[in-house]
Design an enzyme around this catalytic site. Structure first.
Site, PDB file in Angstrom:
ATOM      1  N   ASP A 120      39.726  35.008  46.414  1.00 12.38           N
ATOM      2  CA  ASP A 120      40.257  33.655  46.176  1.00 12.38           C
ATOM      3  C   ASP A 120      40.619  32.920  47.468  1.00 12.38           C
ATOM      4  OD1 ASP A 120      39.964  34.115  43.471  1.00 12.38           O
ATOM      5  OD2 ASP A 120      42.021  34.779  43.195  1.00 12.38           O
ATOM      6  N   ALA A 121      39.973  33.290  48.563  1.00 14.39           N
ATOM      7  CA  ALA A 121      40.345  32.703  49.851  1.00 14.39           C
ATOM      8  C   ALA A 121      39.196  31.959  50.523  1.00 14.39           C
ATOM      9  CB  ALA A 121      40.880  33.787  50.774  1.00 14.39           C
TER      10      ALA A 121
END
Lengths: 292, 292, 292, 292
Positions: free
Chosen positions: C236-237
């Site tokens: 999720d980065a």
């Protein structure tokens, strides 16, 4: 604020029929004359075949003197490209007159930003048809002028003449109607074409005219809005600069809409004024091109 | 989805002139008859002095049989409080007819939710004046009916008669116009008062009528919207159920507005349909009260 | 849709250290070779001194053959400007694989747009670890492939190998994770660098990882969001492409947040996919530059 | 403003385990004692089985004297329903202390509303650790107190003691941290439990702590936010009162985010303060219930 520390720049806003090579030529012209370009944004309206551009460069070391730049641009590009342009200098601050009536929220919002140094602008005067907000002008040390307009408007021409005289004396470059509640005459509009910014308390073109929150409540809308636009001869029909909205519900009354709307009004007006001060607005065909 | 597993409930929507004690009495009536209240929301319009309420209770163990509840309510409260009410049962699913023309985005959005079990609704038929979307109906196994309306509208009465017959046969309880692009006749509106949901592709009351995105582009707005409302005899003037908006800029063309607007239209329509299916909308004075 | 009728264009995305004259040179190069420029947008990151540009021109009459353009650009500008570029042709459609799990809302939204001809893309396959959504693939006539990943992930490497083989066979150019709910291995990410688009059901970086709506409810936020981003090795980065939000209240439960969030997820994912298909995204420093 | 003209009311906020008949009993109690109910809103948290209510009635003709109402409520309902309640009177204005540091935007926004009579509140003092904003306090005629906190915080306990003494003298009922930039000690938090309102310049829980706009810029988010919350012992983790967001793009710099964010901060903080002044906030389980 770093505004003061920035090197002076020239800001050029232009539009013309779209043709190949305009960007190339202009950037080459500036670069060849030692101008360091710090901003360039352009937009092509393919429906109308129009080209719009904002370009900004540092004046330091620029080979052409300030007062000759406009001549050069005219000679080189004006006729050849049918180019309309506006030239500004970042260290020549716009001078803003604020017109108010009785409500203070927009006025405070404008003055608080000015006082905090957010904006590169001078505010030589505040004009009103009521004494009500003199205390705000006093708080910020800005001269406050009152001319009462009679209910029958019998002295309106006379008042506007006095106002125009003041604007001229104060070298005002644009006017902000911060909930002024009076209709501006065609003469004043003509003197400041696309340089009078109004805030209308609805999502235009819905609810033109008086008491828009009451109209919105009557219609049962689920969202209210505010619209800032340049004033033209037709009421609430000038080029829109900025709009924003807010969700409401059946629980809202005309009174709560008025109260909620005040937040929209001040933010939307201040955003429009900011863009104007930064010379980031072009108008064309009764619409605005807003550079980012 | 847990919809099927929930215990059946009675849902009562009502409004009446505001008086003391209505909540007390009604909750006492339900509780005294062994009804377990699972939802209660009320709203008082203090301008009009009207009271609005939505109350829902489990039918299990409720002492009054389903088919007698309405009688009891009438007798106990109808006249005394000048109360208007609507009674629904959660296990009696509303039956929705969808009317479409040529664009599929709203239709897909409705059917995808229905197919995923999000909504407690039946969709017995899709009606159109064009063959174009039959393939969508086929994908979801829903009967698709086409009646072409002639350009001169000479067969419109006849078509609507056939449609009304179908709606009756299919026991349709409400109609969704999913970009249907035809004006509904007064007769059909009268047969489904405040039970026909339309999606208008503008932020009403701005841009009533045809080609609202073109109107919006002409006006140079900075925000576009969509509005779902109940259809009434006056065009685009019925009670607004839901609205939403989206930011646009001078870079948008009529074509890009149409494309962007499709997302607004389908979401706003589906939100309205959801509220209707859940029996969370009351209409009063050409406005909606939407319970949360 | 007018997509098919448009003349084929070349689309060039590039970035390099900012220098004077890049725009001039490139536009001159294209124009001198008879290319009609139909789109030009550029952006300068003054903090990093980087220049980013998207330029698009018609291939008709362009003097350099398609397969030589890249060579020319490399030779003329590659080394001199330290320029990184990506060249696409509008008539070479991107090929999208969709990965799904059990929820249909994002899948339907993608397929409905594709079916309506909104997007210039091919969808050769849908991949899943569950049979649940085969019926949707069947509705749209798209091959559906299932590889079950065991709970202990013991066969994950094997499954990804099979998937990679399929993607290669189908000549997939980018992957969309439409609520796929599985972590993609580094090998697959390396094979599609910044070409795997995920939708995360929170306003990243808030609520990374599992059950973000429950996390949001626990924290008592007043707004929920969804985020589409390119997948990178860190969970999720990756570079954020698009985000949007929606107001909620204390009345919402985890269940109602999940339901409301579905609308956000599908719209946010589809907006990101649209930008990717239009080749309007550049990534740099784990961020995206999105051209308008 | 009509605030002064409204008849005095009692405002009761309460919560307790959900049980049948609470609304009935309370409304009956008030009505039987000649109280005219002007506001009633309730909410049931079905997950936790908790009941929350806000009820307001006119004191005129109410049979129970003000100073006895709390006793009656305790006796009648306190133990029986395990009810926690807070009783306020509309004519007993809350007394707000504002803590500031160097930035004026939130302070001006609060004071402009207060000065315009929008809020039913007193502001007996402004507290700061810097002299910078004394001129604003002077503009509005509000006493301004400065205690400098040393960089090593060696005098922090001493400063807070002096501040607490002032707050006591001034009979402050709640504190607003208008970008105060200092961490409040546990002792002061304990003295004003859920009565210190902070504005955090991010969309919490994203970007807790220092320099959130820089964090947001680093992460490349497409939306920024602001969050007002009650201060608790854990940093930026107290009950959220209000949040709002604004779209940004790759063109934004940390500086432009800071500038844009100021508008969010002041509006979000003022909305929270308004709700607090109106006694429309209940806190429970580190969340807020906000009555409309």
């Amino acid at each position: 604020m770093a505004i003061e520390k920035m090197k002076p720049t020239a800001i050029l806003l232009l539009h013309c029929p779209d043709q190949l090579g305009i960007i190339s030529e202009l950037t080459k012209f500036i670069t060849d004359n030692n101008g360091n370009i710090v901003y360039l944004d352009q937009y092509v309206d393919r429906e109308d075949g129009m080209f719009f551009m904002r370009i900004e460069w540092e004046l330091e070391n620029f080979l052409i003197p300030r007062d000759k730049i406009e001549d050069y641009l005219h000679t080189l590009y004006g006729q050849r490209y049918e180019m309309t342009f506006h030239l500004y200098f970042s260290d020549v601050r716009p001078r803003m007159a604020i017109f108010v009536s009785k409500m203070s929220h927009c006025l405070y919002d404008l003055l608080a930003r000015w006082k905090a140094g957010e904006w590169n602008v001078d505010i030589p005067c505040i004009v009103s048809n009521h004494e009500d907000l003199r205390y705000v002008a006093d708080q910020f040390g800005i001269p406050y002028y009152v001319w009462s307009i009679k209910k029958d408007h019998s002295n309106k021409a006379e008042v506007e003449e006095a106002e125009m005289k003041l604007l001229k004396e104060k070298k005002i470059t644009f006017i902000v109607l911060a909930r002024y509640m009076q209709i501006i005459s065609d003469a004043m509009i003509a003197a400041y074409p696309h340089h009078i910014i109004n805030i209308h308390h609805s999502f235009l073109p819905a609810f033109v005219g008086a008491r828009p929150y009451h109209q919105a409540w009557e219609r049962g809308v689920k969202i209210i809005g505010a619209t800032s636009h340049y004033v033209t001869a037709e009421l609430d029909a000038g080029p829109i600069i900025e709009q924003d909205v807010m969700r409401v519900s059946h629980k809202d009354t005309p009174t709560s809409l008025v109260l909620k709307g005040k937040d929209l009004e001040k933010i939307v007006l201040s955003r429009a004024v900011k863009k104007h001060i930064e010379r980031k607005i072009l108008t064309y065909n009764n619409k605005t091109i807003i550079f980012s």
